[in-house]
Design a protein around this motif. Sequence first.
Motif, PDB file in Angstrom:
ATOM      1  N   GLN A   1      -8.861   5.988  -7.645  1.00  0.00           N
ATOM      2  CA  GLN A   1      -8.894   4.548  -7.409  1.00  0.00           C
ATOM      3  C   GLN A   1      -9.187   4.294  -5.931  1.00  0.00           C
ATOM      4  N   VAL A   2     -10.146   3.431  -5.664  1.00  0.00           N
ATOM      5  CA  VAL A   2     -10.510   3.097  -4.299  1.00  0.00           C
ATOM      6  C   VAL A   2      -9.666   1.909  -3.845  1.00  0.00           C
ATOM      7  N   GLN A   3      -9.100   2.022  -2.665  1.00  0.00           N
ATOM      8  CA  GLN A   3      -8.337   0.909  -2.121  1.00  0.00           C
ATOM      9  C   GLN A   3      -8.455   0.898  -0.607  1.00  0.00           C
ATOM     10  N   LEU A   4      -8.059  -0.227  -0.021  1.00  0.00           N
ATOM     11  CA  LEU A   4      -8.077  -0.382   1.425  1.00  0.00           C
ATOM     12  C   LEU A   4      -6.646  -0.323   1.937  1.00  0.00           C
ATOM     13  N   VAL A   5      -6.461   0.397   3.033  1.00  0.00           N
ATOM     14  CA  VAL A   5      -5.142   0.534   3.646  1.00  0.00           C
ATOM     15  C   VAL A   5      -5.231  -0.021   5.055  1.00  0.00           C
ATOM     16  N   GLU A   6      -4.549  -1.124   5.291  1.00  0.00           N
ATOM     17  CA  GLU A   6      -4.574  -1.797   6.583  1.00  0.00           C
ATOM     18  C   GLU A   6      -3.347  -1.414   7.402  1.00  0.00           C
ATOM     19  N   SER A   7      -3.506  -1.467   8.716  1.00  0.00           N
ATOM     20  CA  SER A   7      -2.374  -1.311   9.616  1.00  0.00           C
ATOM     21  C   SER A   7      -2.662  -2.064  10.908  1.00  0.00           C
ATOM     22  N   GLY A   8      -1.612  -2.309  11.645  1.00  0.00           N
ATOM     23  CA  GLY A   8      -1.723  -3.065  12.881  1.00  0.00           C
ATOM     24  C   GLY A   8      -1.202  -4.472  12.673  1.00  0.00           C
ATOM     25  N   GLY A   9      -1.500  -5.333  13.582  1.00  0.00           N
ATOM     26  CA  GLY A   9      -1.000  -6.692  13.499  1.00  0.00           C
ATOM     27  C   GLY A   9       0.369  -6.805  14.145  1.00  0.00           C
ATOM     28  N   GLY A  10       0.882  -8.018  14.174  1.00  0.00           N
ATOM     29  CA  GLY A  10       2.186  -8.253  14.769  1.00  0.00           C
ATOM     30  C   GLY A  10       2.183  -9.458  15.668  1.00  0.00           C
ATOM     31  N   LEU A  11       3.189  -9.521  16.531  1.00  0.00           N
ATOM     32  CA  LEU A  11       3.353 -10.635  17.461  1.00  0.00           C
ATOM     33  C   LEU A  11       2.950 -10.185  18.859  1.00  0.00           C
TER      34      LEU A  11
END
Length: 119
Positions: A1-11
Amino acid sequence: QVQLVESGGGLVQPGGSLRLSCAVSGSIFSINTMGWYRQAPGKQRDLVAAWRSGGSTNYADSVKGRFTISRDNAKNTVYLQMNSLKPEDTAVYYCYADGSRGSGWFSLWGQGTQVTVSS
């Protein structure tokens, strides 16, 4: 299964920096486009920056000169380096990718990551 994994972001405070990353996981043949969109409350989802096969990139006018999109081909990962952040950059940022896989074409969105620029 193909999926996207995001990271980062915040305040982050105004003038600060953040880096978002998005990786395509799963078995694929090729990636055509990877990019980042953002959506602020009550507004539509708009393109921030995109990378396309062949190496071309494009940016929203509001982020030109401040944001940089780059890609690690070996890791099927795209990064969004965001500098000189402003309060108006506050939004949920969504990764997007499309390309080809064994069963045909794929077109995917990440789950979204919140970016808040505030003092």
